[in-house]
Design a protein around this motif. Structure first.
Motif, PDB file in Angstrom:
ATOM      1  N   GLY A 315      17.467   3.249  24.977  1.00 46.32           N
ATOM      2  CA  GLY A 315      16.353   4.188  25.021  1.00 46.32           C
ATOM      3  C   GLY A 315      15.032   3.547  24.657  1.00 46.32           C
ATOM      4  N   ASN A 316      15.063   2.457  23.886  1.00 47.76           N
ATOM      5  CA  ASN A 316      13.827   1.743  23.550  1.00 47.76           C
ATOM      6  C   ASN A 316      13.129   1.201  24.784  1.00 47.76           C
ATOM      7  OD1 ASN A 316      14.489   2.224  20.909  1.00 47.76           O
ATOM      8  ND2 ASN A 316      15.079   0.111  20.431  1.00 47.76           N
ATOM      9  N   VAL A 317      13.889   0.979  25.835  1.00 50.83           N
ATOM     10  CA  VAL A 317      13.312   0.482  27.089  1.00 50.83           C
ATOM     11  C   VAL A 317      13.058   1.633  28.058  1.00 50.83           C
ATOM     12  CG1 VAL A 317      13.669  -1.016  29.093  1.00 50.83           C
ATOM     13  CG2 VAL A 317      14.412  -1.767  26.814  1.00 50.83           C
ATOM     14  N   THR A 318      14.070   2.465  28.280  1.00 52.81           N
ATOM     15  CA  THR A 318      13.963   3.543  29.267  1.00 52.81           C
ATOM     16  C   THR A 318      12.811   4.482  28.974  1.00 52.81           C
ATOM     17  OG1 THR A 318      16.376   3.460  29.401  1.00 52.81           O
ATOM     18  CG2 THR A 318      15.281   5.281  30.523  1.00 52.81           C
ATOM     19  N   GLU A 319      12.601   4.784  27.687  1.00 54.29           N
ATOM     20  CA  GLU A 319      11.554   5.722  27.313  1.00 54.29           C
ATOM     21  C   GLU A 319      10.155   5.100  27.373  1.00 54.29           C
ATOM     22  OE1 GLU A 319      11.737   8.874  26.644  1.00 54.29           O
ATOM     23  OE2 GLU A 319      13.880   9.264  26.336  1.00 54.29           O
ATOM     24  N   LEU A 320      10.091   3.770  27.432  1.00 55.75           N
ATOM     25  CA  LEU A 320       8.795   3.099  27.335  1.00 55.75           C
ATOM     26  C   LEU A 320       8.439   2.328  28.600  1.00 55.75           C
ATOM     27  CD1 LEU A 320       9.080   1.909  23.633  1.00 55.75           C
ATOM     28  CD2 LEU A 320       7.681   3.776  24.529  1.00 55.75           C
ATOM     29  N   ILE A 321       8.926   2.798  29.727  1.00 55.06           N
ATOM     30  CA  ILE A 321       8.535   2.231  31.011  1.00 55.06           C
ATOM     31  C   ILE A 321       8.470   3.362  32.038  1.00 55.06           C
ATOM     32  CG2 ILE A 321      10.930   1.640  31.604  1.00 55.06           C
ATOM     33  CD1 ILE A 321       9.813  -0.780  33.144  1.00 55.06           C
ATOM     34  N   ASP A 322       7.403   3.412  32.805  1.00 54.80           N
ATOM     35  CA  ASP A 322       7.253   4.461  33.813  1.00 54.80           C
ATOM     36  C   ASP A 322       7.938   4.020  35.102  1.00 54.80           C
ATOM     37  OD1 ASP A 322       5.921   6.166  32.151  1.00 54.80           O
ATOM     38  OD2 ASP A 322       3.915   5.587  32.819  1.00 54.80           O
ATOM     39  N   ALA A 323       9.246   4.101  35.083  1.00 53.69           N
ATOM     40  CA  ALA A 323      10.071   3.757  36.242  1.00 53.69           C
ATOM     41  C   ALA A 323      11.268   4.689  36.253  1.00 53.69           C
ATOM     42  CB  ALA A 323      10.524   2.295  36.180  1.00 53.69           C
ATOM     43  N   ASP A 324      11.840   4.901  37.428  1.00 53.66           N
ATOM     44  CA  ASP A 324      12.998   5.787  37.529  1.00 53.66           C
ATOM     45  C   ASP A 324      14.122   5.276  36.632  1.00 53.66           C
ATOM     46  OD1 ASP A 324      11.832   7.566  39.298  1.00 53.66           O
ATOM     47  OD2 ASP A 324      12.437   6.405  41.047  1.00 53.66           O
ATOM     48  N   SER A 325      14.678   6.171  35.832  1.00 53.94           N
ATOM     49  CA  SER A 325      15.586   5.760  34.760  1.00 53.94           C
ATOM     50  C   SER A 325      16.907   5.207  35.271  1.00 53.94           C
ATOM     51  CB  SER A 325      15.854   6.950  33.828  1.00 53.94           C
ATOM     52  OG  SER A 325      16.486   8.010  34.525  1.00 53.94           O
ATOM     53  N   HIS A 326      17.373   5.651  36.442  1.00 51.71           N
ATOM     54  CA  HIS A 326      18.716   5.222  36.847  1.00 51.71           C
ATOM     55  C   HIS A 326      18.771   3.717  37.119  1.00 51.71           C
ATOM     56  CE1 HIS A 326      16.602   6.821  40.393  1.00 51.71           C
ATOM     57  NE2 HIS A 326      17.200   5.885  41.087  1.00 51.71           N
ATOM     58  N   GLY A 327      17.715   3.154  37.707  1.00 50.86           N
ATOM     59  CA  GLY A 327      17.696   1.717  37.927  1.00 50.86           C
ATOM     60  C   GLY A 327      17.564   0.949  36.626  1.00 50.86           C
ATOM     61  N   VAL A 328      16.701   1.442  35.730  1.00 51.49           N
ATOM     62  CA  VAL A 328      16.518   0.796  34.433  1.00 51.49           C
ATOM     63  C   VAL A 328      17.828   0.832  33.642  1.00 51.49           C
ATOM     64  CG1 VAL A 328      15.258   0.851  32.249  1.00 51.49           C
ATOM     65  CG2 VAL A 328      14.073   1.381  34.394  1.00 51.49           C
ATOM     66  N   ASN A 329      18.479   1.981  33.616  1.00 49.63           N
ATOM     67  CA  ASN A 329      19.731   2.109  32.873  1.00 49.63           C
ATOM     68  C   ASN A 329      20.834   1.237  33.468  1.00 49.63           C
ATOM     69  OD1 ASN A 329      18.999   3.889  30.784  1.00 49.63           O
ATOM     70  ND2 ASN A 329      19.083   5.636  32.182  1.00 49.63           N
ATOM     71  N   ALA A 330      20.846   1.103  34.786  1.00 50.44           N
ATOM     72  CA  ALA A 330      21.871   0.272  35.422  1.00 50.44           C
ATOM     73  C   ALA A 330      21.740  -1.188  34.995  1.00 50.44           C
ATOM     74  CB  ALA A 330      21.777   0.391  36.941  1.00 50.44           C
ATOM     75  N   LEU A 344      26.079   2.037  24.028  1.00 47.09           N
ATOM     76  CA  LEU A 344      24.791   2.220  24.696  1.00 47.09           C
ATOM     77  C   LEU A 344      24.180   3.498  24.128  1.00 47.09           C
ATOM     78  CD1 LEU A 344      25.905   1.474  28.378  1.00 47.09           C
ATOM     79  CD2 LEU A 344      24.841  -0.111  26.757  1.00 47.09           C
ATOM     80  N   PHE A 345      23.039   3.351  23.478  1.00 50.91           N
ATOM     81  CA  PHE A 345      22.438   4.462  22.732  1.00 50.91           C
ATOM     82  C   PHE A 345      21.169   4.927  23.429  1.00 50.91           C
ATOM     83  CE2 PHE A 345      19.291   5.741  19.486  1.00 50.91           C
ATOM     84  CZ  PHE A 345      19.963   6.793  18.879  1.00 50.91           C
ATOM     85  N   THR A 346      21.059   6.242  23.647  1.00 54.18           N
ATOM     86  CA  THR A 346      19.847   6.759  24.290  1.00 54.18           C
ATOM     87  C   THR A 346      19.608   8.218  23.914  1.00 54.18           C
ATOM     88  OG1 THR A 346      18.664   6.887  26.401  1.00 54.18           O
ATOM     89  CG2 THR A 346      20.949   7.608  26.411  1.00 54.18           C
TER      90      THR A 346
END
Length: 490
Positions: A315-330, A344-346
């Protein structure tokens, strides 16, 4: 595919418009197949009579398009050859041909559906085998952490003590429906021990999932352990000794972080000397805030402490980047698999991160499957392709003999005498508000069908307009986006 010591001979039937796509798919397959183009344009309109007139011979299997619904049993007996449904789309023919040995094609169910069902069963069996063969050093209410088990998804409820009982219960159930393996109760600075006991007891009563509490305050940690928390986030050099006895008495593992003014390795060493069961969190930094360096720290820690489970705060990354989350999470899950992460914590704190728990669960399963197959996480039977696709579907080639008209937008607007609609999203449904009633549903089709059945639509142009707007609303609902009538969705 072999048949009694020889290759099975396969014939693909198609129409003129799809010939190029079918031939390309057949040429790309490992299993050889011939292609026969029948005397019609659209392959889905092939009938038993077309096949009877063509009378193909010398084949073990004739594959027809998966969209066909006619009964070919009579012509199958006449030809003495199996006639089975292939996939609905030509783009999937290659995959079907390459997996003929693994599936029994049907005369009623398209091959793509059969393969999807087979792959799903096979994936579930592999994932069960992964968990059964794992030797996790930590087990929380039957959920294994580390030791070769699948990465587990820990979903955080931010400021849990500020939620009333009903809202907290709903949030826990939501995360459970999204595939969370564990629930984390984030505790704000103004929480009291009584608040902590309340939320832990609610979480334990609502779900069988393990429950963690997220705070550095010793008094809140002690209250959470007393109420039955299964895991503590987090301990460091400042609070460790104050809570160690309670953690040992309750056999409660803890996530260990660096600081204050001490390294993660020192805190881990101290915790192990106290006899604590630990999970290490080197702390994942945000994008352009030390992300690459923090990943290097994970790699270094894993090399020196191969048996200690790792906690990855994606979540430290997903929440702090304006990009679609599914690609970032993958990609974060892939990194997690490579560095040996166990959790994996979010949170799903911001609107753009909505769906992250579901995406991480899918990504964790993909990585476990890829690890078992010793392959990249592709062609696994499950994916995180939401807005893009693996293979293009064939387009439409208009018959040459038909006149082509360029479409033009109508210049006039005529109100429907039956009334107008206001369309919007209402919770997890679409609401179509008419002068006489409100129609709610989850798909455009069911709402439009209901409106027509109730005589709330009397003009074709109004029906077409409603169809367009309702479809946009359905797409928005499925993607977790907002929807406003008459505005572009993207």
């Amino acid at each position: 595919m072999h048949l009694r010591g020889r290759f099975m001979r396969v014939l693909l039937l198609t129409g003129r418009l799809a010939e190029h796509d079918v031939r390309s798919a057949a040429d790309s397959a490992r299993v050889p197949a011939d292609v026969l183009v029948l005397d019609l344009d659209i392959a889905a309109f092939i009938t038993p009579e077309h096949v009877r007139r063509a009378a193909p011979s010398g084949y073990d299997l004739i594959m027809i398009p998966g969209l066909i619904t006619s009964d070919f049993s009579d012509v199958e007996r006449e030809l003495g050859t199996k006639i089975r449904l292939g996939p609905k789309n030509a783009a999937d023919i290659t995959y079907v041909l390459d997996h003929l040995e693994e599936i029994e094609l049907s005369s009623r169910t398209p091959a793509c559906v059969l393969i999807a069902e087979r792959l799903a069963r096979n994936e579930e069996e592999i994932l069960r085998r992964v968990e059964q063969s794992a030797r996790p050093p930590i087990v929380l209410r039957g959920v294994g952490v580390g030791g070769g088990s699948r990465m587990k998804v820990l979903a955080e409820i931010v400021d849990a003590t500020r939620l009333d009982d009903g809202s907290l219960e709903d949030r826990i159930r939501y995360y459970g429906s999204q595939g969370a393996d564990m629930i984390d109760l984030g505790l704000p600075l103004d929480a009291t021990p009584d608040d902590v006991r309340r939320v832990v007891r609610i979480a334990r009563g609502v779900s069988e999932m393990p429950v963690s509490i997220d705070t550095l305050r010793p008094d809140l940690i002690l209250a959470g352990v007393d109420a039955g928390a299964d895991l503590v986030l987090s301990i460091d050099g400042r609070n460790m000794h104050a809570v160690a006895d309670a953690l040992l008495d309750g056999d409660v593992p803890a996530v260990v972080i660096p600081g204050p003014e001490t390294t993660l390795e020192r805190n881990i060493s101290d915790a192990l000397e106290l006899g604590l069961s630990v999970i290490a969190d080197p702390v994942l930094s945000p994008p352009l805030g030390g992300l690459a360096d923090s990943i290097a720290k994970y790699i270094d820690f894993r090399r020196t402490h191969p048996d200690i489970p790792l906690f990855l705060g994606v979540g430290n990354v997903t929440e702090l980047i304006d990009a679609d989350s599914h690609g970032v999470n993958a990609i974060l899950a892939a990194i997690g698999e490579e560095i040996g992460a166990s959790i994996l914590f979010t949170p799903e704190y911001s609107r753009k991160a909505l769906g992250s728990v579901r995406e991480l669960r899918r990504a964790a399963e993909m990585m476990a499957l890829a690890r078992e197959r010793r392959s990249p996480p592709k062609d696994l039977g499950r994916d995180l392709l939401i807005l893009k696709e693996k293979r293009p579907r064939p387009g439409v080639v208009p018959p040459a003999h038909l006149e082509v008209r360029q479409a033009e937008q109508s210049r006039g607007f005529v109100a429907d005498p039956a009334g107008s609609f206001r369309i919007g999203l209402c919770g997890d449904e679409i609401a179509a508000v008419h002068d006489r009633m409100v129609i709610k549903g989850r798909t455009a089709r069911e709402i439009l069908d209901t409106a027509i059945d109730l005589n709330l639509v009397s003009r074709l142009d109004h029906a077409a307009y409603l169809g367009r707007e309702l479809e946009k609303a359905e797409i928005a609902l499925r993607l977790g986006k907002s929807y406003t009538q008459d505005e572009e969705l993207f």
